[in-house]
Design an enzyme around this catalytic site. Sequence first.
Site, PDB file in Angstrom:
ATOM      1  CG  ASP A  51      16.174  49.122  87.759  1.00 46.52           C
ATOM      2  OD1 ASP A  51      14.992  49.315  87.445  1.00 46.52           O
ATOM      3  OD2 ASP A  51      16.516  48.338  88.682  1.00 46.52           O
ATOM      4  CB  SER A  52      12.743  50.571  83.129  1.00 45.71           C
ATOM      5  OG  SER A  52      12.793  51.978  83.292  1.00 45.71           O
ATOM      6  CG  ASP A  90      15.134  52.494  89.847  1.00 52.14           C
ATOM      7  OD1 ASP A  90      14.552  52.602  90.949  1.00 52.14           O
ATOM      8  OD2 ASP A  90      14.580  52.029  88.838  1.00 52.14           O
ATOM      9  CD  GLU A 120      13.118  46.745  92.031  1.00 51.11           C
ATOM     10  OE1 GLU A 120      13.185  45.509  92.180  1.00 51.11           O
ATOM     11  OE2 GLU A 120      13.139  47.301  90.908  1.00 51.11           O
ATOM     12  CD  GLU A 187       6.628  47.346  88.249  1.00 51.37           C
ATOM     13  OE1 GLU A 187       7.554  47.931  88.850  1.00 51.37           O
ATOM     14  OE2 GLU A 187       6.757  46.854  87.110  1.00 51.37           O
TER      15      GLU A 187
HETATM   16  O1  KIV Z   1      12.734  51.126  86.512  1.00 47.24           O
HETATM   17  C1  KIV Z   1      11.641  51.691  86.364  1.00 47.24           C
HETATM   18  O2  KIV Z   1      11.361  52.337  85.359  1.00 47.24           O
HETATM   19  C2  KIV Z   1      10.681  51.573  87.446  1.00 47.24           C
HETATM   20  C3  KIV Z   1       9.273  51.973  87.155  1.00 47.24           C
HETATM   21  C4  KIV Z   1       8.619  50.890  86.410  1.00 47.24           C
HETATM   22  C5  KIV Z   1       8.525  52.333  88.392  1.00 47.24           C
HETATM   23  O3  KIV Z   1      11.010  51.121  88.512  1.00 47.24           O
END
Ligand code: KIV
Length: 271
Positions: A51-52, A90, A120, A187
Amino acid sequence: MSTHAETRKWTLPALAEAKASQRRLVMLTAYDYSFARVLDANGVDLVLVGDSLGMVVQGRDSTLPVTVEQVAYHTAAVARGLQRALLIADLPFQSDATPERALDSAIVLLQAGAEMVKLEGAGPKLEVIRFLAARDIPVCAHLGLTPQSVLKLGGYRVQGRDQAAASQLKLDALAVAEAGASLLVLECVPSPLAAAVTAASRIPTIGIGAGPGCDGQVLVLHDFLGIDTGHRKPKFVQDFLVQGGSIAGAVAAYAAAVRDGSFPDAEHSYA
Ligand code: KIV
């Protein structure tokens, strides 16, 4: 790129074997078909549609606005570019708030091509992990700095620094595995804590800002290529394009550095 381990299709049992044989896992994020092809062809074992994408693709301030439909769109594109890497997607903010909601969200992502979903936290999420795992949906847990909790955390900071927080993180790591998670992202936690969690964990750990003692590493694609996303560059980020000379070269250099343990070094870790 010629060993069995590097040419076979990554599966859930293969992840367990990697942990048992201490074969380090190479993971990167991707958001589209073309990058997925390059990652897949150059030694990346696990690809995450994170979700980044809200921050590095959409230009948002956090991951909170990202929706299941958006992750599914990018997951479908990435899936078309992969042959051997395992594809993780995610579960975005609150799409996993209840077991039933998480199941609905996970079905959308798996039908888009994901082979595992990442969520998460622990606590109330243990029930969610149990619910998904019992329905044969592979789950990756994510502890330490959990960006979907940024409002509560008050920023993107290293976690587990004091004794109480470190003890809780160790308990949470064991609990997510017990609940049925098959992989654990750690993380932004101090290296000694991540190494201790990794030693105690029966599932592979993947570090990002968690030091060299994890079973594998992940970076956000844009960070790893040195692309300015307008967000503060974390200490654990290394620009592999400089040493790789091309995008394919950067991926291969990253994969080699993760496998031989030279990345991350102390400069890219928290003590
Ligand atoms: O959303 C993402 O890219 C992540 C990574 C930073 C592990 O959760």
